[in-house]
Design a protein around this motif. Structure first.
Motif, short mmCIF file in Angstrom:
data_model
loop_
_atom_site.label_atom_id
_atom_site.label_comp_id
_atom_site.label_asym_id
_atom_site.label_seq_id
_atom_site.Cartn_x
_atom_site.Cartn_y
_atom_site.Cartn_z
N GLY A 124 0.81 -1.22 0.00
CA GLY A 124 0.00 0.00 0.00
C GLY A 124 0.84 1.26 0.00
N THR A 125 1.98 1.20 0.68
CA THR A 125 2.88 2.35 0.73
C THR A 125 3.50 2.58 -0.64
OG1 THR A 125 3.32 1.84 3.05
CG2 THR A 125 4.83 3.37 1.96
N ILE A 126 3.90 1.51 -1.32
CA ILE A 126 4.47 1.63 -2.68
C ILE A 126 3.42 2.22 -3.63
CG2 ILE A 126 5.24 0.29 -4.68
CD1 ILE A 126 6.61 -1.62 -2.67
N ILE A 127 2.20 1.74 -3.53
CA ILE A 127 1.12 2.25 -4.40
C ILE A 127 0.88 3.73 -4.14
CG2 ILE A 127 -1.36 2.11 -4.87
CD1 ILE A 127 -1.05 -0.97 -4.43
N LEU A 128 0.83 4.11 -2.87
CA LEU A 128 0.61 5.51 -2.50
C LEU A 128 1.72 6.40 -3.06
CD1 LEU A 128 -0.96 7.64 -0.84
CD2 LEU A 128 0.46 7.01 1.10
N LEU A 129 2.97 5.98 -2.90
CA LEU A 129 4.09 6.77 -3.40
C LEU A 129 4.07 6.84 -4.93
CD1 LEU A 129 6.88 5.48 -1.01
CD2 LEU A 129 5.89 7.78 -1.02
N GLY A 130 3.76 5.73 -5.58
CA GLY A 130 3.67 5.72 -7.04
C GLY A 130 2.58 6.63 -7.54
N ASP A 131 1.43 6.62 -6.87
CA ASP A 131 0.33 7.49 -7.25
C ASP A 131 0.68 8.97 -7.04
OD1 ASP A 131 -1.17 5.29 -7.93
OD2 ASP A 131 -2.48 5.37 -6.16
N SER A 132 1.64 9.22 -6.14
CA SER A 132 2.09 10.59 -5.88
C SER A 132 3.16 11.04 -6.86
CB SER A 132 2.63 10.70 -4.45
OG SER A 132 1.60 10.45 -3.52
N GLY A 133 3.52 10.16 -7.80
CA GLY A 133 4.47 10.53 -8.84
C GLY A 133 5.91 10.16 -8.56
N PHE A 134 6.16 9.39 -7.51
CA PHE A 134 7.53 8.97 -7.20
C PHE A 134 8.00 7.92 -8.19
CE2 PHE A 134 6.75 11.17 -3.41
CZ PHE A 134 7.82 11.12 -2.54
N SER A 135 9.25 8.02 -8.64
CA SER A 135 9.86 6.95 -9.43
C SER A 135 10.28 5.83 -8.47
CB SER A 135 11.09 7.49 -10.17
OG SER A 135 12.13 7.75 -9.23
N ASN A 136 10.63 4.69 -9.02
CA ASN A 136 11.09 3.58 -8.16
C ASN A 136 12.32 3.99 -7.35
OD1 ASN A 136 9.02 2.03 -9.11
ND2 ASN A 136 10.31 0.56 -10.16
N ASP A 137 13.26 4.70 -7.98
CA ASP A 137 14.45 5.15 -7.26
C ASP A 137 14.09 6.11 -6.13
OD1 ASP A 137 16.21 3.63 -8.77
OD2 ASP A 137 16.82 5.28 -10.07
N GLU A 138 13.16 7.02 -6.41
CA GLU A 138 12.73 7.97 -5.37
C GLU A 138 12.01 7.27 -4.23
OE1 GLU A 138 12.05 11.95 -8.15
OE2 GLU A 138 10.46 10.43 -8.02
N MET A 139 11.17 6.28 -4.57
CA MET A 139 10.49 5.51 -3.52
C MET A 139 11.50 4.79 -2.65
SD MET A 139 7.16 3.70 -5.18
CE MET A 139 7.23 3.86 -6.94
N MET A 140 12.47 4.15 -3.30
CA MET A 140 13.47 3.38 -2.55
C MET A 140 14.23 4.29 -1.60
SD MET A 140 14.53 0.22 -2.19
CE MET A 140 14.16 -0.67 -3.71
N LYS A 141 14.66 5.43 -2.13
CA LYS A 141 15.40 6.38 -1.29
C LYS A 141 14.55 6.82 -0.10
CE LYS A 141 17.93 10.69 -1.35
NZ LYS A 141 18.45 11.80 -2.09
#
Length: 113
Positions: free
Chosen positions: A63-80
């Motif tokens: 759910g956290t990954i989905i939320l961050l992705g929906d907010s426009g984060f790239s995979n690298d930005e999410m990971m960081k």
């Protein structure tokens, strides 16, 4: 950002498949579905082992990954964001998730949008 330096242990897709008792194809499907997050480190797709709870993906992560992705984060930005200390949580978000603070982590993530 694929060189995120972290003291965490990183697993390649084959290593992850072995740990999960699965196949590389099924691991890639978990990544595609957002149950796990992977980035390229030194050209190799890798997942931090902290994203696992025993032999399963950490359930709070999806759910956290989905939320961050929906907010426009790239995979690298999410990971960081997940692995680096977040002042408002007094911990890295992944550590807060592991401590049972899912609602707080998601509230902070949502505020980033």
């Amino acid at each position: 950002m694929s060189d995120i330096s972290s003291p965490r242990t990183w697993l390649t897709i084959p290593d992850l498949a072995e740990r999960l008792g699965s196949t590389p194809g099924k691991v890639r499907k978990l990544i595609e579905e957002g149950a796990l997050l992977a980035i390229r480190r030194d050209g190799v797709l890798s997942v931090p082992d902290v994203f696992l709870a025993g032999n399963l993906p950490l359930s709070e992560l999806r759910g956290t990954i989905i939320l961050l992705g929906d907010s426009g984060f790239s995979n690298d930005e999410m990971m960081k964001w997940l692995l680096e200390p977040e002042d408002s949580l007094d911990a890295a978000p992944i550590d807060a998730l592991l401590a049972g603070r899912k609602a707080e982590v998601r509230r902070v993530a949502q505020a980033l949008a």
